[in-house]
Design an enzyme around this catalytic site. Structure first.
Site, mmCIF file in Angstrom:
data_model
loop_
_atom_site.group_PDB
_atom_site.id
_atom_site.type_symbol
_atom_site.label_atom_id
_atom_site.label_comp_id
_atom_site.label_asym_id
_atom_site.label_seq_id
_atom_site.Cartn_x
_atom_site.Cartn_y
_atom_site.Cartn_z
ATOM 1 N N ILE A 113 43.052 31.765 88.488
ATOM 2 C CA ILE A 113 44.286 31.393 88.812
ATOM 3 C C ILE A 113 44.339 30.561 90.278
ATOM 4 O O ILE A 113 44.921 29.875 90.524
ATOM 5 C CB ILE A 113 45.299 32.815 88.739
ATOM 6 C CG1 ILE A 113 45.287 33.325 87.346
ATOM 7 C CG2 ILE A 113 46.647 32.407 89.258
ATOM 8 C CD1 ILE A 113 45.973 34.856 87.236
ATOM 9 N N ASP A 118 33.063 36.952 101.754
ATOM 10 C CA ASP A 118 33.632 38.271 101.311
ATOM 11 C C ASP A 118 34.856 38.756 102.097
ATOM 12 O O ASP A 118 34.786 38.767 103.349
ATOM 13 C CB ASP A 118 32.618 39.071 101.250
ATOM 14 C CG ASP A 118 32.838 40.414 100.338
ATOM 15 O OD1 ASP A 118 33.905 41.050 100.095
ATOM 16 O OD2 ASP A 118 31.890 40.569 99.300
ATOM 17 N N ALA A 146 42.261 37.633 96.092
ATOM 18 C CA ALA A 146 40.871 37.916 95.574
ATOM 19 C C ALA A 146 41.287 39.465 95.099
ATOM 20 O O ALA A 146 41.560 40.365 95.724
ATOM 21 C CB ALA A 146 39.785 37.977 96.726
ATOM 22 N N TYR A 203 43.084 50.172 88.876
ATOM 23 C CA TYR A 203 43.489 48.595 89.205
ATOM 24 C C TYR A 203 44.970 48.584 89.204
ATOM 25 O O TYR A 203 45.406 48.193 90.190
ATOM 26 C CB TYR A 203 42.776 47.897 88.116
ATOM 27 C CG TYR A 203 43.499 46.266 87.973
ATOM 28 C CD1 TYR A 203 43.023 45.328 88.863
ATOM 29 C CD2 TYR A 203 44.534 46.102 87.361
ATOM 30 C CE1 TYR A 203 43.129 44.190 88.759
ATOM 31 C CE2 TYR A 203 45.012 44.715 87.363
ATOM 32 C CZ TYR A 203 44.434 44.052 87.945
ATOM 33 O OH TYR A 203 44.814 42.570 87.979
ATOM 34 N N ASN A 247 50.040 38.548 80.999
ATOM 35 C CA ASN A 247 48.615 38.216 80.478
ATOM 36 C C ASN A 247 48.299 36.784 80.499
ATOM 37 O O ASN A 247 49.095 36.160 79.999
ATOM 38 C CB ASN A 247 48.629 38.680 78.912
ATOM 39 C CG ASN A 247 49.001 40.156 78.732
ATOM 40 O OD1 ASN A 247 49.904 40.458 78.494
ATOM 41 N ND2 ASN A 247 48.046 40.826 79.077
ATOM 42 N N ILE A 265 39.010 42.251 65.052
ATOM 43 C CA ILE A 265 40.352 42.960 65.511
ATOM 44 C C ILE A 265 40.108 44.293 65.460
ATOM 45 O O ILE A 265 39.930 44.967 64.494
ATOM 46 C CB ILE A 265 41.577 42.613 64.984
ATOM 47 C CG1 ILE A 265 41.919 41.220 65.213
ATOM 48 C CG2 ILE A 265 42.558 43.635 65.523
ATOM 49 C CD1 ILE A 265 43.194 40.656 64.662
#
Ligand SMILES: NC(=O)c1ccc[n+]([C@@H]2O[C@H](COP(=O)([O-])OP(=O)(O)OC[C@H]3O[C@@H](n4cnc5c(N)ncnc54)[C@H](O)[C@@H]3O)[C@@H](O)[C@H]2O)c1
Length: 327
Positions: free
Chosen positions: A20, A65, A86, A153, A182, A213
């Site tokens: 992205i 970094d 990031a 996350y 998504n 699937i």
């Protein structure tokens, strides 16, 4: 394109060599910034992702970094705006939460701290729909609670939002958080350990194997094309909006089964889905974003529909695979 906020500004994009982030850099370049600084350690990002602006004199790429605070300071001290993108992927955080802590939490704290110190005009923070876990309402508004999230996350992204919120309250640091649903499109990771399901299915089409699937394919997602996400980032900078979080999706629910059907269709494939029983329960079985807030306050409108987006993704994927075979 001339715009006073971006023109003559220096903009830091952490993670700008990523999927992205590289599109955000391209979108920003349309507005003639003075300079764009990218910090990326290539854990996922690539030189190839940056091919469209590799020779731009405006873009300064630093392979480094974000856990290197001196490097962050050296970059933020020269910047007017920061896009903080990031991050580690959700599975990478689960596999190694300590790395997750250092990248998603500690380094994000240093970013926020330095943004206050150097009076950054606005931070655009990449958050995620993962903050909701399984949401309470569909379409999901930004006011749904994050208490059903079970992932490190999602927790780290929520913490990041709250960090910027508290720094706005305490120090006046302007920010906008964008909760992407998504994301998909060219430059998605095709070879890493944590590739997305649509890439796995494209691998099957390439190898002429029936795509698998897991489960009955009824899990739904809200897919949003990467250039639409990039536009939402620039809109978040330009809009007279601060201290807000926005859902960035399409407000269209697509099941995995439907997704596979479209992928097969755009690739003229006659392969058949192969359903495999699974014992693992996906705790997030449904996603559908309410994007009315982004529509109203950012004038955000998704432009790329799933058919066209998957066609672009497929064409890019097969071109890349052929190039790799020839190399
Ligand atoms: N792709 C999605 O579906 C999605 C959904 C919701 C939110 N997001 C968020 O959007 C942002 C961009 O995601 P993406 O899909 O482009 O992922 P990506 O992995 O392609 O991009 C992240 C970039 O950050 C870099 N990076 C990671 N750790 C770093 C570190 N310690 N120092 C410097 N660079 C580092 C990686 O090399 C990579 O280029 C991330 O914050 C992600 O959490 C993505």
């Amino acid at each position: 394109m001339k715009n006073n906020k971006i023109t003559d500004s220096t903009i830091l994009v952490t993670g700008g060599a990523g999927f992205i982030g590289s599109y955000v850099v391209e979108e920003l370049l349309n507005y003639n910034p003075k300079k764009i600084i990218i910090i990326d350690n290539f854990i996922r990002g690539t030189i190839e992702n940056m091919a469209n602006f590799a020779n731009s004199p405006i873009v300064e790429f630093i392979e480094g970094d974000i856990r290197d605070t001196a490097l962050l300071e050296q970059s933020i001290s020269r910047s007017d705006y920061v896009f903080h993108m990031a991050a580690l992927r959700i599975n990478a955080c689960a596999a190694n939460p300590r790395d997750g802590f250092e990248v998603m939490i500690k380094a994000t704290y240093e970013v926020a701290d330095l943004c206050v110190k150097y009076k950054i005009k606005k931070v655009i923070y990449s958050s995620s729909a993962s903050v909701y876990g399984l949401a309470q309402h569909f379409p999901t508004p930004e006011t749904d609670s994050p208490y059903d999230n079970q992932t490190f996350y999602g927790g780290a992204k929520m913490w990041g939002e709250q960090l910027f919120r508290s720094f706005k309250f305490m120090y006046g640091l302007d920010y906008v958080a964008l909760r992407y649903f998504n994301a998909y499109g060219p430059r998605m990771d095709t070879d890493g350990k944590y590739t997305e399901v649509m890439i796995k299915w494209l691998d099957c089409i390439k190898d002429n194997k029936n795509p698998v699937i897991h489960g009955d394919g009824s899990t739904t997602m809200d897919f949003v094309y990467v250039t639409d996400i990039a536009k939402s980032n620039v809109a978040a900078l330009l809009a007279d909006v601060t201290d807000e979080s926005f859902n960035i999706g399409c407000n269209i629910e697509t099941s995995l089964k439907e997704l596979l059907e479209i992928i097969l269709e755009v690739n003229n494939s006659t392969l058949e889905p192969q359903f495999v029983e699974t014992k693992t329960v996906n705790p997030v079985s449904k996603r559908l974003a309410d994007i009315s807030k982004a529509r109203n306050l950012l004038q955000f409108e998704p432009h790329v529909d799933l058919h066209s987006g998957l066609k672009e993704l497929s064409d890019w994927y097969f071109k890349k695979k052929i190039k790799n075979q020839l190399a």
